[in-house]
Design an enzyme around this catalytic site. Structure first.
Site, short mmCIF file in Angstrom:
data_model
loop_
_atom_site.label_atom_id
_atom_site.label_comp_id
_atom_site.label_asym_id
_atom_site.label_seq_id
_atom_site.Cartn_x
_atom_site.Cartn_y
_atom_site.Cartn_z
N ASP A 18 0.86 -1.20 0.00
CA ASP A 18 0.00 0.00 0.00
C ASP A 18 0.89 1.25 0.00
O ASP A 18 0.86 2.03 0.93
CB ASP A 18 -0.93 0.01 1.23
N HIS A 45 10.00 0.24 8.31
CA HIS A 45 9.29 -1.02 8.56
C HIS A 45 9.33 -2.03 7.40
O HIS A 45 9.83 -3.15 7.55
CB HIS A 45 7.80 -0.74 8.84
N ASP A 46 8.70 -1.66 6.28
CA ASP A 46 8.38 -2.67 5.25
C ASP A 46 9.58 -3.37 4.60
O ASP A 46 9.51 -4.58 4.32
CB ASP A 46 7.50 -2.03 4.16
N ASN A 57 -2.30 2.90 3.47
CA ASN A 57 -1.71 4.21 3.79
C ASN A 57 -2.50 5.35 3.15
O ASN A 57 -2.54 6.46 3.67
CB ASN A 57 -0.26 4.26 3.31
N ASP A 110 6.95 1.15 1.93
CA ASP A 110 6.59 0.16 0.91
C ASP A 110 7.42 0.39 -0.35
O ASP A 110 7.83 -0.57 -1.02
CB ASP A 110 5.11 0.30 0.50
N THR A 125 2.95 -5.95 2.93
CA THR A 125 3.45 -4.79 3.67
C THR A 125 2.33 -3.77 3.88
O THR A 125 2.59 -2.59 4.13
CB THR A 125 4.66 -4.13 2.94
N PHE A 136 -0.63 -0.59 12.65
CA PHE A 136 -1.49 -0.11 11.56
C PHE A 136 -1.98 -1.20 10.60
O PHE A 136 -3.18 -1.28 10.30
CB PHE A 136 -0.77 1.01 10.78
N ASN A 137 -1.07 -2.01 10.05
CA ASN A 137 -1.49 -2.96 9.00
C ASN A 137 -2.50 -3.99 9.53
O ASN A 137 -3.42 -4.39 8.81
CB ASN A 137 -0.28 -3.70 8.42
C1 BDR Z 1 3.10 -0.01 8.62
O1 BDR Z 1 2.08 0.97 8.45
C2 BDR Z 1 2.31 1.71 7.29
O2 BDR Z 1 2.06 3.06 7.51
C3 BDR Z 1 3.70 1.43 6.84
O3 BDR Z 1 3.80 1.46 5.43
C4 BDR Z 1 3.97 0.04 7.39
O4 BDR Z 1 3.56 -0.95 6.48
C5 BDR Z 1 3.81 0.25 9.94
O5 BDR Z 1 2.93 0.15 10.99
CA CA Z 2 3.00 -0.43 4.20
#
Ligand code: BDR
Ligand code: CA
Length: 309
Positions: free
Chosen positions: A10, A238-239, A39, A15, A123, A164-165
Site C-alpha cells: 500500500d 518497517h516494510d 496508507n 513500501d 506490507t 497499523f497494518n
Molecule cells: C506499517 O504501516 C504503514 O504506515 C507502513 O507502510 C507500514 O507498512 C507500519 O505500521
Molecule cells: Ca506499508
C-alpha cells in the site's frame, strides 16, 4: 536460486523501498505487485505503485485490489505518508498501465502458474491475501511462506495495542494467521530498531543514482512526519525488513510461538497476541521476529541500491 515472491503493498514511503529491494536484488524474482488500500485510498496507493515500478524501470505486473477492509471502514495514514500517500517525490508522467486483473485474481494466477512455491510478502493490510485464500484455498499449497510487516508483541502505533497494518483489517489477518500456511511476522518490535537517522540518509545519498535519490527524497518527508507524530529521531523503515529477511535469512532472530489476532472490537482490536513465553502451551502457528542485526540491514539496503539504476 532466486526466491519467487509476490509483493502485496500500500505504498507508502517504506513500501516503496521494499519494492525497490524486491525489484533490484539478484536473489529475488518479483513476480508481481498487488495493491491494497491502506496508507491511502486504493486509487492513490495504486498510482504510487505504478509510479515506483515505472521509475525503477521494472518489468512486472501491477494490479489493483481491495479498496477497503473486509469488515471495517477504510482508515488511511495521512499523518505519516501525506495526502498522496507518497509525499516528497514528483514522478514523471505515468505511462505504465495496470494489469487488468483484480489483485486477488492476479495473486491466485501467479501462485497456481508457478512451478515452484512462491513467498507472499504483505506490507499493508492483509485484505487481498485473505480474500484470495477464501476464494481459492488451493493456493495455500502453492505458498512457501507468508512474510508480513505487521503486528507487535509489545506496543502498537495506532492504539496502545495495535499496529497499523493489522489494525486496518484485523479480520483479514485472522484469516491468514489461521490458514495453516507458514506465517512469519515482522512487527514493530524489530522494525522500530531500523531508524533512518540523518547519518543513514547521508550514507545512502552518497550512492547518488536514481534509486538512492528516491530513497533520500522519500525519507525527508517520512522522517519529518515520524518525528512530529512519534518523536523518533529517524523514521522506522518497517516494510523493507520483509524483503531484507528473504535476501539474508540470518538478518533476524525469530521465535516460533502461538499468536492470535484480537477481533473482539474491544480496546485491543487488531492486536497480535503473541505468547512469547509459551505460557499457554498452545499450538505454535507463527514465526515472530524478535531482533534484527541493524548494521546488516543497512548493508543490504546500501548494496542493493548500488546494484540498481
Ligand atoms: C506499517 O504501516 C504503514 O504506515 C507502513 O507502510 C507500514 O507498512 C507500519 O505500521
Ligand atoms: Ca506499508
Amino acid at each position: 536460486m532466486k526466491r519467487k515472491i509476490i509483493l502485496d503493498c500500500d505504498p507508502g514511503h517504506d513500501d516503496a523501498i521494499a519494492l525497490m529491494l524486491a525489484g533490484y536484488h539478484k536473489n529475488i524474482d518479483l513476480l508481481g505487485v498487488t495493491v491494497v488500500s491502506g496508507n491511502q485510498t486504493l486509487e492513490k496507493t495504486g498510482k504510487n505503485a505504478l509510479n515506483i515500478v515505472q521509475y525503477l524501470d521494472l518489468d512486472i505486473p501491477v494490479s489493483l485490489g481491495s479498496s477497503r477492509p473486509i469488515i471495517k471502514e477504510e482508515e488511511v495514514c495521512e499523518v505519516i505518508h501525506g495526502e498522496s500517500g507518497l509525499d516528497g517525490v514528483d514522478f514523471p508522467s505515468l505511462k505504465l498501465k495496470y494489469d487488468e486483473r483484480h489483485a486477488v485474481n492476479l495473486m491466485i494466477d501467479l501462485l497456481l502458474e508457478s512451478k515452484e512455491k512462491v513467498t507472499v510478502v504483505t506490507t499493508g493490510p492483509m485484505t487481498n491475501l485473505a480474500l484470495a485464500i477464501r476464494i481459492n484455498p488451493e493456493i495455500l499449497s502453492h505458498i512457501e511462506e507468508v512474510v508480513l510487516m505487521g503486528g507487535s508483541y509489545t506496543n502498537g502505533n495506532v492504539s496502545p495495542a495495535a499496529e497499523f497494518n493489522i489494525y486496518t483489517d484485523p479480520e483479514a489477518a485472522h484469516i491468514v494467521f489461521n490458514s495453516g500456511v507458514k506465517v512469519t511476522m515482522i512487527g514493530l518490535d524489530v522494525t522500530r530498531k531500523v531508524l533512518v537517522l540523518p547519518k543513514i540518509v547521508d550514507r545512502m545519498s552518497k550512492i547518488n543514482n536514481r534509486a538512492s535519490r528516491l530513497f533520500v527524497d522519500l525519507m525527508k518527508v517520512f522522517n519529518e512526519n515520524q518525528r512530529k507524530v512519534f518523536g523518533f529521531p529517524g523514521g522506522p523503515l518497517h516494510d523493507p525488513v520483509t524483503i531484507a529477511y528473504l535476501i539474508d535469512g540470518n538478518l533476524l532472530t525469530i521465535n516460533h510461538m502461538h499468536c492470535t489476532i484480537d477481533i473482539s472490537h474491544g480496546p485491543s482490536y487488531g492486536r497480535t497476541n503473541c505468547d512469547v513465553f509459551d505460557y499457554q502451551h498452545e499450538v505454535k502457528n507463527t514465526y515472530v521476529a524478535t531482533d534484527i542485526d541493524v548494521e546488516k540491514f543497512w548493508n543490504i539496503i546500501e548494496s542493493t541500491m548500488k546494484e540498481g539504476k
